[in-house]
Design a protein around this motif. Structure first.
Motif, mmCIF file in Angstrom:
data_model
loop_
_atom_site.group_PDB
_atom_site.id
_atom_site.type_symbol
_atom_site.label_atom_id
_atom_site.label_comp_id
_atom_site.label_asym_id
_atom_site.label_seq_id
_atom_site.Cartn_x
_atom_site.Cartn_y
_atom_site.Cartn_z
ATOM 1 N N UNK A 108 0.859 -1.201 -0.136
ATOM 2 C CA UNK A 108 0.139 0.068 -0.088
ATOM 3 C C UNK A 108 1.005 1.348 -0.275
ATOM 4 N N UNK A 109 2.238 1.168 0.375
ATOM 5 C CA UNK A 109 2.735 2.325 0.548
ATOM 6 C C UNK A 109 4.104 2.483 -0.501
ATOM 7 N N UNK A 110 4.595 1.273 -0.620
ATOM 8 C CA UNK A 110 5.860 1.620 -1.539
ATOM 9 C C UNK A 110 5.476 0.975 -2.906
ATOM 10 N N UNK A 111 4.551 -0.176 -3.199
ATOM 11 C CA UNK A 111 4.553 -0.445 -4.742
ATOM 12 C C UNK A 111 3.597 0.504 -5.410
ATOM 13 N N UNK A 112 2.867 1.672 -4.840
ATOM 14 C CA UNK A 112 2.261 2.432 -5.290
ATOM 15 C C UNK A 112 3.026 3.753 -5.716
ATOM 16 N N UNK A 113 4.253 3.613 -5.505
ATOM 17 C CA UNK A 113 5.002 4.766 -5.972
ATOM 18 C C UNK A 113 5.516 4.843 -7.353
ATOM 19 N N UNK A 114 6.034 5.775 -8.030
ATOM 20 C CA UNK A 114 6.118 5.606 -9.535
ATOM 21 C C UNK A 114 7.144 4.444 -9.673
ATOM 22 N N UNK A 115 6.871 3.386 -10.796
ATOM 23 C CA UNK A 115 7.411 2.227 -10.914
ATOM 24 C C UNK A 115 8.871 2.706 -11.408
ATOM 25 N N UNK A 116 9.423 3.898 -11.576
ATOM 26 C CA UNK A 116 10.581 4.190 -11.986
ATOM 27 C C UNK A 116 11.477 4.726 -10.822
ATOM 28 N N UNK A 117 11.028 4.484 -9.760
ATOM 29 C CA UNK A 117 11.586 5.069 -8.323
ATOM 30 C C UNK A 117 12.735 3.868 -8.046
ATOM 31 N N UNK A 118 13.887 4.454 -8.032
ATOM 32 C CA UNK A 118 15.057 3.713 -7.383
ATOM 33 C C UNK A 118 14.976 3.296 -5.930
ATOM 34 N N UNK A 119 15.063 1.978 -5.535
ATOM 35 C CA UNK A 119 14.952 1.701 -3.954
ATOM 36 C C UNK A 119 16.430 1.325 -3.460
ATOM 37 N N UNK A 120 16.760 2.174 -2.669
ATOM 38 C CA UNK A 120 18.036 1.891 -2.056
ATOM 39 C C UNK A 120 17.596 1.401 -0.597
ATOM 40 N N UNK A 121 18.028 -0.159 -0.639
ATOM 41 C CA UNK A 121 17.845 -0.829 0.507
ATOM 42 C C UNK A 121 18.841 -0.830 1.631
ATOM 43 N N UNK A 122 18.469 -1.398 2.694
ATOM 44 C CA UNK A 122 19.144 -1.116 3.810
ATOM 45 C C UNK A 122 20.272 -2.210 3.847
ATOM 46 N N UNK A 123 19.905 -3.303 2.895
ATOM 47 C CA UNK A 123 21.158 -4.459 2.897
ATOM 48 C C UNK A 123 21.059 -4.567 1.422
ATOM 49 N N UNK A 124 22.152 -4.991 0.787
ATOM 50 C CA UNK A 124 22.221 -5.551 -0.540
ATOM 51 C C UNK A 124 22.209 -4.557 -1.787
ATOM 52 N N UNK A 125 21.515 -5.211 -2.585
ATOM 53 C CA UNK A 125 21.504 -3.883 -4.148
ATOM 54 C C UNK A 125 20.503 -3.294 -4.158
ATOM 55 N N UNK A 126 20.759 -2.274 -5.068
ATOM 56 C CA UNK A 126 19.646 -1.318 -5.140
ATOM 57 C C UNK A 126 18.650 -1.937 -6.090
ATOM 58 N N UNK A 127 17.251 -1.619 -6.096
ATOM 59 C CA UNK A 127 16.498 -2.083 -6.834
ATOM 60 C C UNK A 127 15.438 -0.927 -7.528
ATOM 61 N N UNK A 128 14.389 -1.243 -8.265
ATOM 62 C CA UNK A 128 13.337 -0.365 -8.458
ATOM 63 C C UNK A 128 12.016 -0.506 -8.177
ATOM 64 N N UNK A 129 10.975 0.017 -7.946
ATOM 65 C CA UNK A 129 9.575 -0.252 -7.826
ATOM 66 C C UNK A 129 9.113 -1.315 -8.880
ATOM 67 N N UNK A 130 9.397 -1.185 -10.139
ATOM 68 C CA UNK A 130 8.960 -1.850 -11.036
ATOM 69 C C UNK A 130 9.382 -3.396 -11.057
ATOM 70 N N UNK A 131 10.816 -3.409 -10.854
ATOM 71 C CA UNK A 131 11.274 -4.755 -10.468
ATOM 72 C C UNK A 131 10.695 -5.628 -9.486
ATOM 73 N N UNK A 132 10.390 -5.011 -8.408
ATOM 74 C CA UNK A 132 9.821 -5.676 -7.281
ATOM 75 C C UNK A 132 8.510 -6.061 -7.595
ATOM 76 N N UNK A 133 7.612 -5.083 -8.187
ATOM 77 C CA UNK A 133 6.231 -5.400 -8.672
ATOM 78 C C UNK A 133 6.274 -6.775 -9.673
ATOM 79 N N UNK A 134 7.359 -6.757 -10.421
ATOM 80 C CA UNK A 134 7.280 -7.913 -11.555
ATOM 81 C C UNK A 134 7.975 -9.278 -10.981
ATOM 82 N N UNK A 135 8.851 -8.938 -10.034
ATOM 83 C CA UNK A 135 9.564 -10.200 -9.573
ATOM 84 C C UNK A 135 10.196 -10.391 -8.313
ATOM 85 N N UNK A 136 9.392 -10.104 -7.280
ATOM 86 C CA UNK A 136 9.444 -10.077 -5.935
ATOM 87 C C UNK A 136 8.711 -11.276 -5.422
ATOM 88 N N UNK A 137 9.241 -12.394 -5.032
ATOM 89 C CA UNK A 137 8.435 -13.647 -4.826
ATOM 90 C C UNK A 137 7.709 -13.578 -3.560
#
Ligand SMILES: [Zn+2]
Length: 210
Positions: free
Chosen positions: A178-207
């Motif tokens: 409700x709070x993150x996947x509703x952001x623009x899809x091209x938003x870059x996500x800087x995670x607390x651990x590991x690699x960056x991603x984008x909202x679009x990547x996570x919508x499409x491939x986060x298991x």
């Protein structure tokens, strides 16, 4: 121009981020989990003024350096959300549990969902309260730069653990959907651990989110 660097801290390779405004010579540090002395020296050497420390949540690998860095720099500390006070009170216990160094005490100003802050010149952030990994965890969204600092809520193809005290699986799924996947899809996500991603990547491939 605003740019950032990543410094890996603690045995958990936590991504501490330093955002710099090279015109105003100001900077902001997110989640200094350790290495306060080194961060302070690097900021001094670059002749920057540390305006604020921002916290995504009160786990020790994210806040272990906050006390010392805020003392050395005389800067304010913001975040996470007030529901994390119970986690802050457990910092000494967390040090024993995770075999990390004890941290210095610090004062912080809790933030609220939807609040907009400008911790340094030309750097506006919207606070998104995203409970689940911890009850008061927050993410910081910079609309101008299309960036999200997601702490330990959302990772590249993964999500934050909810098996720590006060974690809640249903809450984290709810927060992310409700709070993150509703952001623009091209938003870059800087995670607390590991690699960056984008909202679009996570919508499409986060298991965890299908
Ligand atoms: Zn955490």
């Amino acid at each position: 121009m605003i740019d950032y660097k990543t410094v890996l801290v603690t045995p958990f390779s936590q991504n501490c981020r330093i955002f710099v405004n090279d015109e105003s010579r100001e900077c902001v540090v997110f989640d200094p989990g350790a290495k306060a002395q080194e961060l302070y020296a690097a900021i001094k050497e670059a002749q920057l003024t540390l305006k604020a420390i921002l916290i995504t949540h009160m786990h020790l690998d994210h806040v272990g350096g906050v006390g010392l860095l805020s003392k050395l720099s005389e800067c304010k500390v913001y975040g996470s959300s007030k529901e994390d006070e119970v986690i802050k009170q457990s910092l000494k216990h967390q040090a024993l549990m995770f075999n990390l160094e004890q941290c210095d005490d610090f004062d912080n100003q809790y933030l609220e969902d939807g609040q907009v802050i400008e911790p340094m010149t030309d750097f506006k952030l919207k606070v998104l309260h995203t409970p689940g990994h911890t009850p008061g965890g927050v993410c910081y969204y910079c609309e101008a730069k299309k960036l999200l600092l997601s702490g330990d809520t959302l990772f590249n193809k993964s999500i934050g653990r909810t098996d720590f005290p006060h974690g809640n699986y249903d809450d984290i799924i709810d927060s992310i959907k409700n709070k993150l996947l509703t952001l623009p899809k091209d938003t870059t996500v800087l995670c607390g651990h590991g690699l960056n991603t984008t909202i679009e990547n996570e919508i499409n491939s986060n298991p965890y989110l299908v």
